[in-house]
Design a protein around this motif. Structure first.
Motif, PDB file in Angstrom:
ATOM      1  N   VAL A  72       1.156  20.703  21.419  1.00 13.05           N
ATOM      2  CA  VAL A  72       2.355  20.622  22.243  1.00 13.05           C
ATOM      3  C   VAL A  72       2.366  21.701  23.326  1.00 13.05           C
ATOM      4  O   VAL A  72       2.561  21.412  24.514  1.00 13.05           O
ATOM      5  N   GLY A  73       2.133  22.939  22.929  1.00 12.57           N
ATOM      6  CA  GLY A  73       2.208  24.045  23.879  1.00 12.57           C
ATOM      7  C   GLY A  73       1.157  23.932  24.980  1.00 12.57           C
ATOM      8  O   GLY A  73       1.451  24.109  26.163  1.00 12.57           O
TER       9      GLY A  73
ATOM     10  N   GLU B  55       9.854  17.703  22.145  1.00  8.71           N
ATOM     11  CA  GLU B  55       8.825  16.877  22.786  1.00  8.71           C
ATOM     12  C   GLU B  55       8.687  15.584  21.997  1.00  8.71           C
ATOM     13  O   GLU B  55       9.045  15.537  20.820  1.00  8.71           O
ATOM     14  N   PHE B  56       8.144  14.562  22.661  1.00  6.29           N
ATOM     15  CA  PHE B  56       7.930  13.274  21.989  1.00  6.29           C
ATOM     16  C   PHE B  56       6.502  12.803  22.257  1.00  6.29           C
ATOM     17  O   PHE B  56       6.268  11.658  22.624  1.00  6.29           O
ATOM     18  N   LEU B  57       5.560  13.741  22.129  1.00  6.03           N
ATOM     19  CA  LEU B  57       4.171  13.449  22.504  1.00  6.03           C
ATOM     20  C   LEU B  57       3.418  12.843  21.336  1.00  6.03           C
ATOM     21  O   LEU B  57       3.462  13.359  20.227  1.00  6.03           O
TER      22      LEU B  57
ATOM     23  N   VAL C 127      -1.154  12.623  25.085  1.00  8.89           N
ATOM     24  CA  VAL C 127      -0.129  13.661  25.286  1.00  8.89           C
ATOM     25  C   VAL C 127       0.182  13.909  26.766  1.00  8.89           C
ATOM     26  O   VAL C 127       1.327  14.189  27.125  1.00  8.89           O
ATOM     27  N   VAL C 128      -0.834  13.789  27.610  1.00  5.13           N
ATOM     28  CA  VAL C 128      -0.613  14.072  29.035  1.00  5.13           C
ATOM     29  C   VAL C 128       0.253  12.973  29.658  1.00  5.13           C
ATOM     30  O   VAL C 128       1.251  13.238  30.334  1.00  5.13           O
ATOM     31  N   ASP C 129      -0.111  11.737  29.373  1.00  3.93           N
ATOM     32  CA  ASP C 129       0.654  10.605  29.888  1.00  3.93           C
ATOM     33  C   ASP C 129       2.097  10.659  29.376  1.00  3.93           C
ATOM     34  O   ASP C 129       3.048  10.396  30.127  1.00  3.93           O
ATOM     35  N   ASP C 130       2.254  11.005  28.115  1.00  4.21           N
ATOM     36  CA  ASP C 130       3.609  11.094  27.540  1.00  4.21           C
ATOM     37  C   ASP C 130       4.430  12.196  28.222  1.00  4.21           C
ATOM     38  O   ASP C 130       5.653  12.087  28.327  1.00  4.21           O
ATOM     39  N   THR C 131       3.757  13.260  28.659  1.00  4.56           N
ATOM     40  CA  THR C 131       4.481  14.348  29.339  1.00  4.56           C
ATOM     41  C   THR C 131       4.902  13.915  30.734  1.00  4.56           C
ATOM     42  O   THR C 131       6.030  14.177  31.162  1.00  4.56           O
TER      43      THR C 131
ATOM     44  N   PRO D  90       7.747  10.393  30.257  1.00  2.37           N
ATOM     45  CA  PRO D  90       8.546  10.253  29.032  1.00  2.37           C
ATOM     46  C   PRO D  90       9.662   9.238  29.217  1.00  2.37           C
ATOM     47  O   PRO D  90      10.083   8.977  30.349  1.00  2.37           O
ATOM     48  N   ASP D  91      10.130   8.660  28.116  1.00  9.73           N
ATOM     49  CA  ASP D  91      11.278   7.758  28.197  1.00  9.73           C
ATOM     50  C   ASP D  91      12.547   8.544  28.499  1.00  9.73           C
ATOM     51  O   ASP D  91      13.490   8.028  29.084  1.00  9.73           O
ATOM     52  N   ARG D  92      12.563   9.791  28.050  1.00 13.23           N
ATOM     53  CA  ARG D  92      13.718  10.670  28.331  1.00 13.23           C
ATOM     54  C   ARG D  92      13.303  12.118  28.108  1.00 13.23           C
ATOM     55  O   ARG D  92      12.357  12.404  27.379  1.00 13.23           O
TER      56      ARG D  92
END
Ligand code: UDX
Ligand code: UDX
Length: 457
Positions: free
Chosen positions: A25-26, A168-170, A175-179, A182-184
């Protein structure tokens, strides 16, 4: 939702970032922020990790993270350090240290406490205002009741520090695309100044591609994170139970059922892929922490308990199918195709392959496994007890039963003929529904699949 004039409160470019704790995450957080030209320092106590990161080496199996880290280092926007005092030069400090389970399943906050003490001490002689955003998954009340007071005590002051909780919701593997998409974005804060301060940062980070920003209390934000993970896991466990029902009902196939059920927008089609159960670093750990928290609060969460219990027994469905075909498994060779908790990662945390392998070994089976990237990590958990091979073809060679555990693309290429040629007793259990049962039947290969009723003769 963030209103534009509120978000624009802090000018672009003036904010610099520190991220404490460089796990999945970090590190992703730091690399993504730096890629949009925010000056970012990533800090971790692990010297070896920092040494590697400084040379651009990302030890995680995240193909899109590596170029982002290298790009950040090259552009000068991203740097890495073991010196916690570096938080002093950042405007916003994110803390993403680990929150593992204690033996009883409750959350272990020791890293959160340590990080709070160290960040606090580092801010003791710093006069400028700071926003400190906790990003680790923590049980409700932790930011206000543990993190903030510990940090304040060591900083020796309160007035210049604003606290946020920013979950976070990764999902691993993207993880990069999710960052970036994100949906919110959820921002919990103790006061509106900190809330809008962090929202303003995200407004600049996302630019024209504005995300839905949910601004709320610290506690709501903490509960949102757990509820999201618990709901996703519950969806998986629920469809797995339906899968078992379908398998026992002639004429049924869970894929058809889930496909149609998921078309209802009130339900949604994602996370309805039936299989041998979920794994990973978050679902199990977070639900156990949530249950321990709820117990203390004297609140029952029977759906969460059932989600965990269903997931415990789901890998054993494959074992049952193997026994139905082979009788006793003693001395039988069982091949596990895929060991990682999902495709696209070498992560073995709470992987169902481990539970399945142990159950098969307990029945006296000989187990052999292959994973395109996780063999190394699997060895540390199962080494000495199961054999490992360098290819899927070698894995199934001479086996009596092959179980597809993780749906890697390279396993999708295996044909019924390959199984037939290489196995001693051609019998395949498709634990993730990647194969066409008809083709296996035509080739005369014994075949069972999760959620698919047994073919009638
Ligand atoms: C994250 C979250 O933080 C966790 O709460 C969530 O549930 C899942 O995602 P992850 O990124 O996987 O966890 O963390 P982990 O791999 O445990 O890495 C944490 C890092 O923090 C480690 O590199 C550790 O060395 C570092 N750390 C820990 C510090 O730098 N300082 C500390 O005081 C403690
Ligand atoms: C999850 C959440 O998705 C993420 O938002 C959170 O921050 C951390 O936990 P992750 O554990 O990386 O992410 O993986 P995810 O893709 O969610 O899959 C979790 C597990 O569920 C995997 O074992 C996967 O195989 C399983 N799964 C998922 C299913 O069995 N069926 C599905 O339909 C979806």
């Amino acid at each position: 939702m963030l209103r534009a004039h509120e978000a624009a409160a802090t000018p672009l470019g003036s904010q610099s970032i520190a991220v404490v704790g460089l796990g999945y995450v970090g590190l992703t957080t730091a690399a993504c922020f730096a890629s949009r030209r925010f000056k970012t320092v990533g800090i971790d106590v692990n010297r070896e990790r920092i040494k590697r990161l400084k040379s651009g080496e990302v030890v995680l199996h995240e193909p899109t993270l590596q170029p982002l880290v290298r790009g950040g280092l090259d552009s000068g926007a991203l740097s890495f350090s073991t010196n916690i005092d570096d938080v002093g030069s950042a405007d916003i400090i994110f803390v993403a240290v680990g929150t593992p389970s204690r033996r009883d399943g409750s959350i272990d906050l020791s890293q959160v406490r340590t990080a709070a003490r160290e960040v606090g001490a580092a801010l003791r002689n710093v006069k400028e205002k700071k926003i400190v955003a906790l990003r680790s998954t923590v049980v409700p009340g932790t930011t206000a009741g543990v993190f903030a007071p510990t940090l304040v005590k060591h900083a020796g002051k309160r007035s210049t520090i604003g606290f946020c909780y920013n979950p976070e919701f990764l999902a691993e593997g993207h993880v990069v695309d999710d960052t970036f998409h994100p949906d919110r974005v959820v921002i919990g804060a103790e006061d509106s100044k900190s809330r809008y301060g962090l929202a303003s940062f995200y407004h600049h980070f996302y630019g024209a591609d504005r995300k839905k920003v949910v601004m709320t209390t610290l506690e709501n934000a903490e509960v949102i994170k757990y509820t999201s993970n618990a709901f996703l896991a519950m969806k998986v466990s629920f469809i797995n139970q339906v899968a078992n029902l379908c398998a026992a009902t002639p004429g049924c196939d869970v894929q058809v059922v889930a496909g149609a059920v998921g078309m209802d927008r009130r339900i949604g089609g994602l996370f309805l892929r039936a299989g041998l159960g979920y794994g990973g670093s978050c679902f199990g750990k977070d639900m156990r922490a949530l249950l321990a928290y709820a117990k203390k609060a004297d609140v029952g969460l029977p759906l969460v308990e059932a989600t965990l219990a269903a997931n415990e027994s789901q890998p054993l469905v494959a074992l049952k199918y193997a026994e139905e075909e082979l009788g006793s498994l003693r001395g039988k060779r069982v091949a596990l195709l895929g060991l990682a908790f999902k495709p696209g990662t070498d992560d073995m945390r709470e992987a169902v392959s481990v539970r399945l392998a142990e159950a098969l070994l307990a029945k006296g089976a000989e187990v052999v496994g292959h994973d395109p990237v996780a063999n190394g990590n699997a060895r540390s958990l199962l080494g000495g007890r199961i054999d490992f091979t360098g290819s899927p073809e070698d894995c199934i060679k001479g086996s009596d039963c092959a179980i597809l555990v993780t749906e890697w693309d390279e396993f999708k290429k295996l044909t019924p003929q390959t199984f037939k040629r290489r196995m001693r007793h051609p019998f395949v259990i498709d634990g993730r529904r990647i194969y066409d049962d008809k083709k296996f039947e035509e080739a005369g290969v014994g075949f069972r699949a999760i959620g698919l009723a047994k073919a009638t003769a």
